[in-house]
Design a protein around this motif. Sequence first.
Motif, short mmCIF file in Angstrom:
data_model
loop_
_atom_site.label_atom_id
_atom_site.label_comp_id
_atom_site.label_asym_id
_atom_site.label_seq_id
_atom_site.Cartn_x
_atom_site.Cartn_y
_atom_site.Cartn_z
N VAL A 214 -54.12 -67.31 28.27
CA VAL A 214 -53.44 -66.50 29.27
C VAL A 214 -53.70 -65.03 28.98
O VAL A 214 -53.52 -64.56 27.86
N GLU A 215 -54.17 -64.34 30.02
CA GLU A 215 -54.41 -62.90 29.86
C GLU A 215 -53.08 -62.18 30.02
O GLU A 215 -52.39 -62.35 31.01
N THR A 216 -52.72 -61.43 29.03
CA THR A 216 -51.47 -60.69 29.13
C THR A 216 -51.75 -59.29 29.66
O THR A 216 -52.75 -58.68 29.30
N ARG A 217 -50.87 -58.84 30.50
CA ARG A 217 -50.99 -57.50 31.04
C ARG A 217 -49.80 -56.68 30.59
O ARG A 217 -48.69 -57.18 30.53
N THR A 218 -50.07 -55.46 30.31
CA THR A 218 -48.98 -54.57 29.97
C THR A 218 -48.49 -53.93 31.25
O THR A 218 -49.25 -53.31 31.99
N TRP A 219 -47.22 -54.12 31.53
CA TRP A 219 -46.63 -53.55 32.74
C TRP A 219 -46.19 -52.13 32.46
O TRP A 219 -45.62 -51.83 31.42
#
Length: 135
Positions: A33-38
């Motif tokens: 899973v690619e995590t994104r920084t919000w």
Amino acid sequence: MISPPPQRSDPLLSPELSLQDGSSIPPHESAPVETRTWKSLTRIQLQGLCLKPDGWRKVVEAIDFSALESLSFSHSNFGLDDLKMLVDRISDYGDLWVPLVTLNLLKTNVGRRNSDQLESLKEMLPLEILHQKQK
């Protein structure tokens, strides 16, 4: 004696799916899973809304003020009580710096009555508040 109902296997819940010919499809291996920084929003425009007081409370409680520079409730039924709640919410940040610079309250219910209370709330917020002047 009471016995539980017979167990049925649900093909949608099983790790393997069976095909009509009896062969099976192996379960999916989960892909990384690619995590994104919000990032916190710097500008929010909630214009033209007509909410009940509880709706405004939920909106104000949901706002993240950590990076917010501009907030607009123009052309809505945002009122003086809602502004008081907003000021209290910003005060909850305590000594943390809130970057909010502009609060747009043009064509809202703020300022239509009890301008003394509005002025005291404005003093609590060191920012530019745009609102219509009472005639």
